[in-house]
Motif scaffolding. Structure first.
Motif, short mmCIF file in Angstrom:
data_model
loop_
_atom_site.label_atom_id
_atom_site.label_comp_id
_atom_site.label_asym_id
_atom_site.label_seq_id
_atom_site.Cartn_x
_atom_site.Cartn_y
_atom_site.Cartn_z
N TYR A 192 -3.67 -14.46 6.74
CA TYR A 192 -4.00 -13.47 7.76
C TYR A 192 -4.34 -12.10 7.17
CZ TYR A 192 -2.25 -16.90 11.11
OH TYR A 192 -2.06 -18.03 11.85
N GLY A 193 -4.21 -11.94 5.86
CA GLY A 193 -4.58 -10.69 5.21
C GLY A 193 -3.79 -9.49 5.73
N ARG A 194 -4.42 -8.35 5.74
CA ARG A 194 -3.76 -7.11 6.16
C ARG A 194 -3.61 -7.01 7.68
NH1 ARG A 194 -6.47 -2.60 2.05
NH2 ARG A 194 -6.88 -4.08 0.37
N GLN A 195 -4.37 -7.80 8.40
CA GLN A 195 -4.32 -7.83 9.86
C GLN A 195 -4.73 -6.49 10.47
OE1 GLN A 195 -0.63 -9.68 11.31
NE2 GLN A 195 -0.35 -10.62 9.30
N GLU A 196 -5.53 -5.72 9.76
CA GLU A 196 -5.98 -4.44 10.27
C GLU A 196 -7.32 -4.60 10.97
OE1 GLU A 196 -5.72 -1.44 7.25
OE2 GLU A 196 -3.55 -1.69 7.04
N GLU A 197 -7.54 -3.78 11.98
CA GLU A 197 -8.67 -3.97 12.89
C GLU A 197 -10.03 -3.88 12.22
OE1 GLU A 197 -7.82 -1.04 15.79
OE2 GLU A 197 -7.89 0.64 14.38
N PRO A 206 -4.68 -12.48 13.91
CA PRO A 206 -3.92 -11.32 14.40
C PRO A 206 -4.53 -10.01 13.91
CG PRO A 206 -2.70 -12.52 12.70
CD PRO A 206 -3.86 -13.37 13.07
N LYS A 207 -4.60 -9.05 14.80
CA LYS A 207 -5.17 -7.74 14.48
C LYS A 207 -4.22 -6.65 14.98
CE LYS A 207 -9.53 -8.60 12.97
NZ LYS A 207 -10.19 -7.99 11.81
N THR A 208 -4.03 -5.64 14.16
CA THR A 208 -3.25 -4.48 14.56
C THR A 208 -4.00 -3.24 14.11
OG1 THR A 208 -1.98 -4.52 12.51
CG2 THR A 208 -1.05 -5.70 14.39
N SER A 209 -3.59 -2.10 14.62
CA SER A 209 -4.24 -0.86 14.21
C SER A 209 -3.95 -0.58 12.73
CB SER A 209 -3.76 0.30 15.08
OG SER A 209 -2.36 0.46 14.96
N THR A 210 -4.91 0.06 12.10
CA THR A 210 -4.76 0.40 10.69
C THR A 210 -3.51 1.24 10.49
OG1 THR A 210 -7.16 0.34 10.45
CG2 THR A 210 -5.92 1.45 8.71
N TYR A 211 -2.77 0.94 9.43
CA TYR A 211 -1.53 1.63 9.02
C TYR A 211 -0.30 1.15 9.77
CZ TYR A 211 -5.14 4.99 7.53
OH TYR A 211 -6.27 5.59 7.02
N SER A 212 -0.46 0.38 10.86
CA SER A 212 0.70 0.08 11.69
C SER A 212 1.75 -0.76 10.97
CB SER A 212 0.28 -0.62 12.99
OG SER A 212 -0.30 -1.88 12.71
N LYS A 213 1.35 -1.53 9.96
CA LYS A 213 2.30 -2.35 9.23
C LYS A 213 2.79 -1.69 7.94
CE LYS A 213 0.82 -6.81 11.07
NZ LYS A 213 2.09 -7.02 11.80
N TRP A 214 2.24 -0.54 7.64
CA TRP A 214 2.66 0.15 6.43
C TRP A 214 4.07 0.71 6.61
CZ3 TRP A 214 -1.63 3.49 3.76
CH2 TRP A 214 -2.81 2.73 3.66
N PRO A 215 4.90 0.67 5.58
CA PRO A 215 6.22 1.30 5.71
C PRO A 215 6.09 2.81 5.82
CG PRO A 215 5.82 0.61 3.44
CD PRO A 215 4.69 0.05 4.26
N GLY A 216 6.89 3.40 6.68
CA GLY A 216 6.91 4.85 6.78
C GLY A 216 7.86 5.44 5.76
N SER A 217 7.84 6.75 5.64
CA SER A 217 8.74 7.41 4.69
C SER A 217 10.20 7.11 5.00
CB SER A 217 8.49 8.92 4.70
OG SER A 217 7.15 9.21 4.35
N GLU A 218 10.53 7.04 6.29
CA GLU A 218 11.90 6.71 6.68
C GLU A 218 12.29 5.32 6.20
OE1 GLU A 218 9.42 7.67 8.64
OE2 GLU A 218 10.09 8.94 10.30
N ASP A 219 11.34 4.38 6.25
CA ASP A 219 11.61 3.02 5.79
C ASP A 219 11.87 2.99 4.29
OD1 ASP A 219 11.08 1.94 8.41
OD2 ASP A 219 8.94 2.13 7.97
N VAL A 220 11.07 3.76 3.54
CA VAL A 220 11.26 3.83 2.10
C VAL A 220 12.63 4.41 1.78
CG1 VAL A 220 10.43 4.85 -0.05
CG2 VAL A 220 8.79 4.01 1.65
N ALA A 221 13.01 5.49 2.48
CA ALA A 221 14.31 6.11 2.25
C ALA A 221 15.44 5.15 2.58
CB ALA A 221 14.43 7.39 3.08
#
Length: 231
Positions: A192-197, A206-221
């Motif tokens: 399914y690759g990156r699943q970005e639109e 499956p398609k989602t908006s770009t960046y929506s699956k990227w971890p946020g800074s809070e997730d990294v912390a």
């Protein structure tokens, strides 16, 4: 059984035939990347002035960032003044570099520079569990001159030292930084690759908006910071 769209099911011979056809393109891309790297090694370079940045121990000349090595890579981390969380893409990108000793035999070093004041930058580095060495360009034109000034985006630059003279040899930004990360290399292997639109995928994928699956800074912390699961 899932109701999600799936790749078609074929016999082993058909699958191997189509994999072999793809492999021709993959090998061609590998050879093209080799040719691009060869061209990069033949780029000219430009001598730079004697910039001064700020490190954990105070002012530091650009040439001293090399730590007696001949080659240097800088990642220019985006910085938003007074923000609790800095750029999620930059934060997750640099979080993956936890072991950089492999660069030593190549006489090279890789560091983060940012427009944030050094105290705030080091506090953020600690909060998100970043393992790289950070330097501030807040009081230097270095960031702006290298394509990542105040209010601008992120960038990667490469330098070669000849004695005390530093030369700029390469620069990229935007998606040019993808070649430095394992993240997309792994995700792009998935059916399914990156699943970005914006990506070219079969109907029903499956398609989602770009960046929506990227971890946020809070997730990294949460994963790597002082209280994170990896701490």
């Amino acid at each position: 059984m899932t109701d999600q769209a799936l790749p078609r099911v074929v016999d082993q011979a058909t699958w191997q035939h189509e994999l072999d056809a793809l492999r021709v393109r993959e090998k061609a891309a590998t050879r093209e990347l080799d040719a691009i790297a060869a061209q990069r090694r033949r780029l000219p370079m430009v001598a730079l002035p004697d910039y001064t940045l700020t490190g954990a121990d105070g002012p530091v000349r650009l040439v001293d960032l090399f730590d007696d090595r001949q080659q240097l890579i800088t990642y220019h981390h985006m910085w938003f003044p007074d923000a609790e969380w800095q750029c999620g893409g930059c934060t997750s990108f640099t979080a993956q570099f936890t072991r950089l000793e492999f660069l030593a035999p190549y006489d090279a070093r890789f560091v983060v520079v940012t427009q944030g004041p050094i105290g705030e930058a080091l506090a953020y580095k600690e909060k998100v569990g970043n393992k790289m060495d950070w330097y501030s360009t807040a009081d230097s034109p270095f960031g702006a001159d290298m394509g990542a000034g105040p209010g601008e985006g992120f960038a990667v630059n490469v330098f070669l030292r000849d004695g005390d003279t530093v030369h700029r040899t390469w620069h990229t930004d935007g998606r040019g930084t993808e070649q430095l990360t394992h993240t997309f290399a792994l995700v792009d292997l998935l059916p399914y690759g990156r699943q970005e639109e914006w990506q070219d995928s079969p109907p029903g994928w499956p398609k989602t908006s770009t960046y929506s699956k990227w971890p946020g800074s809070e997730d990294v912390a949460a994963a790597y910071g002082p209280q994170g699961v990896s701490a």
